[in-house]
Scaffold this motif. Sequence first.
Motif, mmCIF file in Angstrom:
data_model
loop_
_atom_site.group_PDB
_atom_site.id
_atom_site.type_symbol
_atom_site.label_atom_id
_atom_site.label_comp_id
_atom_site.label_asym_id
_atom_site.label_seq_id
_atom_site.Cartn_x
_atom_site.Cartn_y
_atom_site.Cartn_z
ATOM 1 N N TYR A 141 8.449 39.710 3.084
ATOM 2 C CA TYR A 141 7.078 39.752 3.591
ATOM 3 C C TYR A 141 6.707 38.392 4.166
ATOM 4 O O TYR A 141 7.119 37.356 3.653
ATOM 5 C CB TYR A 141 6.083 40.092 2.468
ATOM 6 C CG TYR A 141 6.238 41.488 1.923
ATOM 7 C CD1 TYR A 141 5.572 42.566 2.520
ATOM 8 C CD2 TYR A 141 7.045 41.745 0.820
ATOM 9 C CE1 TYR A 141 5.710 43.854 2.027
ATOM 10 C CE2 TYR A 141 7.185 43.035 0.315
ATOM 11 C CZ TYR A 141 6.518 44.089 0.926
ATOM 12 O OH TYR A 141 6.662 45.364 0.432
ATOM 13 N N TRP A 145 0.740 38.214 5.462
ATOM 14 C CA TRP A 145 0.523 39.539 4.868
ATOM 15 C C TRP A 145 0.106 39.397 3.415
ATOM 16 O O TRP A 145 -0.831 40.063 2.956
ATOM 17 C CB TRP A 145 1.810 40.365 4.965
ATOM 18 C CG TRP A 145 1.695 41.724 4.319
ATOM 19 C CD1 TRP A 145 1.281 42.881 4.913
ATOM 20 C CD2 TRP A 145 1.988 42.056 2.956
ATOM 21 N NE1 TRP A 145 1.296 43.908 4.000
ATOM 22 C CE2 TRP A 145 1.724 43.434 2.798
ATOM 23 C CE3 TRP A 145 2.444 41.330 1.856
ATOM 24 C CZ2 TRP A 145 1.898 44.093 1.574
ATOM 25 C CZ3 TRP A 145 2.623 41.979 0.643
ATOM 26 C CH2 TRP A 145 2.354 43.345 0.501
ATOM 27 N N CYS A 159 4.742 45.167 -3.999
ATOM 28 C CA CYS A 159 5.548 45.648 -2.878
ATOM 29 C C CYS A 159 5.083 47.027 -2.427
ATOM 30 O O CYS A 159 4.786 47.903 -3.251
ATOM 31 C CB CYS A 159 7.014 45.688 -3.313
ATOM 32 S SG CYS A 159 8.165 46.313 -2.076
#
Length: 253
Positions: A141, A145, A159
């Motif tokens: 990631y 984000w 996640c």
Amino acid sequence: MIASDLRSGVERLGDMIAEARTIVPFTGAGISTECGIPDFRSPGGIWTRYRPIEFGEFVASQEARDESWRRRFAMEEVFAAAKPGRGHRALASLYRAGKVPAIITQNIDNLHQASGFAAEHVIELHGNTTYARCIGCGQSYQLDWVRRRFDEEGGAPNCTVCDEPVKTATISFGQMMPEDEMQRATELSQHCDVFIAIGSSLLVWPAAGFPMMAKNSGARLVIINREPTEQDDIADLVIRHDIGEALGPFVGN
């Protein structure tokens, strides 16, 4: 041998570099301090101000995960603004010249890649803080984000694939060392002519074992660090001076 002064140390290092076919650099936090990134262990370093959050605590506690990410967000401007210093650029010059096949680093700041090393030739023993990864499935990631999700959800996100915690892609205390990186670092240490430990206290094991491994495998060992280390006695050359000044003459060679 401890260099009597900076000039003699640089001259001796230059001779060793010229004679070597394969050089393996090993870098610690000291190489990045001139880039504005504070180290961890020195007086005033990060660990004198914050207690490290161990991996088991991160996994078990949402509060610990939130605090871990708050610390990372607080450091974002520092990491984002950092550019490779003279030490990074000198090692990249040796890499481009074909002297350095790959670099072993304890650092997590991505500055070796920014200096010109291909990502696959940077062996990150302690991971990389410039992106995040799920501790379950390994999904990567971007930090932007994570920040958005943190703000939206009021805490560290999980996640989107497997719902396990998302963590910076670094190795925390109590977390297993990366097996592939450790194996590659072992092979490099055992098959080089010169091993240069730069800006590392050589106190963090098992990473600190690589200079000794290289020496025991027949390499000449160079240590460049402002403070003494426990491995100075076995080194062929010790330069206790500013890293940028010691390696600056090799930028562009």
